[in-house]
Design a protein around this motif. Structure first.
Motif, PDB file in Angstrom:
ATOM      1  N   MET A  67     -39.247 -10.969  17.472  1.00  0.00           N
ATOM      2  CA  MET A  67     -37.947 -10.557  16.947  1.00  0.00           C
ATOM      3  C   MET A  67     -37.383 -11.493  15.873  1.00  0.00           C
ATOM      4  O   MET A  67     -36.601 -11.066  15.026  1.00  0.00           O
ATOM      5  N   TYR A  68     -37.783 -12.770  15.909  1.00  0.00           N
ATOM      6  CA  TYR A  68     -37.183 -13.759  14.995  1.00  0.00           C
ATOM      7  C   TYR A  68     -38.237 -14.564  14.241  1.00  0.00           C
ATOM      8  O   TYR A  68     -37.959 -15.672  13.788  1.00  0.00           O
ATOM      9  N   ASP A  69     -39.431 -13.994  14.108  1.00  0.00           N
ATOM     10  CA  ASP A  69     -40.532 -14.650  13.396  1.00  0.00           C
ATOM     11  C   ASP A  69     -40.751 -16.081  13.878  1.00  0.00           C
ATOM     12  O   ASP A  69     -41.051 -16.982  13.090  1.00  0.00           O
ATOM     13  N   GLY A  70     -40.550 -16.306  15.171  1.00  0.00           N
ATOM     14  CA  GLY A  70     -40.785 -17.616  15.758  1.00  0.00           C
ATOM     15  C   GLY A  70     -39.673 -18.625  15.535  1.00  0.00           C
ATOM     16  O   GLY A  70     -39.808 -19.781  15.914  1.00  0.00           O
ATOM     17  N   SER A  71     -38.560 -18.209  14.950  1.00  0.00           N
ATOM     18  CA  SER A  71     -37.473 -19.127  14.624  1.00  0.00           C
ATOM     19  C   SER A  71     -36.390 -19.123  15.707  1.00  0.00           C
ATOM     20  O   SER A  71     -35.632 -18.157  15.841  1.00  0.00           O
ATOM     21  N   VAL A  72     -36.299 -20.225  16.442  1.00  0.00           N
ATOM     22  CA  VAL A  72     -35.242 -20.371  17.441  1.00  0.00           C
ATOM     23  C   VAL A  72     -33.888 -20.427  16.741  1.00  0.00           C
ATOM     24  O   VAL A  72     -32.892 -19.895  17.241  1.00  0.00           O
TER      25      VAL A  72
END
Length: 122
Positions: free
Chosen positions: A89-94
Motif C-alpha cells: 500500500m505504501y511502497d515500503g515507506s513507513v
C-alpha cells in the motif's frame, strides 16, 4: 519463509489455537468458538485443513482425532502481514503510512509523541 495470508474465518481459528498451550483438537476449537458461532463441524474442518495447506498449522492424526499446532506465532503472522501491507500500500515507506494516518486524523498527537520517544530509545 513466506507466510500465506489467511482469511478472517481462518484467523478466528488461529486465535483459538494461538491462545492454547500445546496441541488443540477439533473439539477444542468447537468448544472455544462457543454456542454463538453458527459454523458446522465441516466448516471448521475445512478452515483448519486450509491452514494446514498454507503451512500455518501442523496436523497430527490419532485415530479419528485431529490435533493441530501452530507453525508460526501470532506475532510472526502480524509482523509479516504488517510488512506486506506497508510494501503493497505504501511502497515500503513507513513514513508514507504515518503521513496517511496523520492526514486522515487517525493518529493523535500522543501517538506521535510516543513514536518519537520510542525512536529516540532505539
Amino acid at each position: 519463509m513466506k507466510i500465506a495470508k489467511i482469511s478472517d474465518a481462518e484467523y478466528e481459528i488461529m486465535k483459538i489455537i494461538w491462545n492454547e498451550e500445546g496441541e488443540v483438537t477439533t473439539a477444542d476449537i468447537v468448544e472455544k468458538l462457543g454456542e454463538d458461532n453458527s459454523w458446522k463441524l465441516t466448516t471448521i474442518l475445512t478452515l483448519a485443513n486450509r491452514l494446514v495447506d498454507k503451512n500455518v498449522l501442523s496436523l497430527r492424526k490419532e485415530g479419528r482425532i485431529n490435533y493441530y499446532s501452530p507453525n508460526i506465532s501470532k506475532e510472526e503472522y502480524k509482523s509479516y502481514q504488517a510488512n506486506d501491507f506497508i510494501e503493497d500500500m505504501y511502497d515500503g515507506s513507513v513514513k508514507s503510512l504515518i503521513a496517511s494516518l496523520y492526514n486522515t486524523k487517525k493518529i493523535k498527537k500522543e501517538d506521535i509523541d510516543e513514536l518519537k520517544d520510542w525512536i529516540r530509545r532505539i
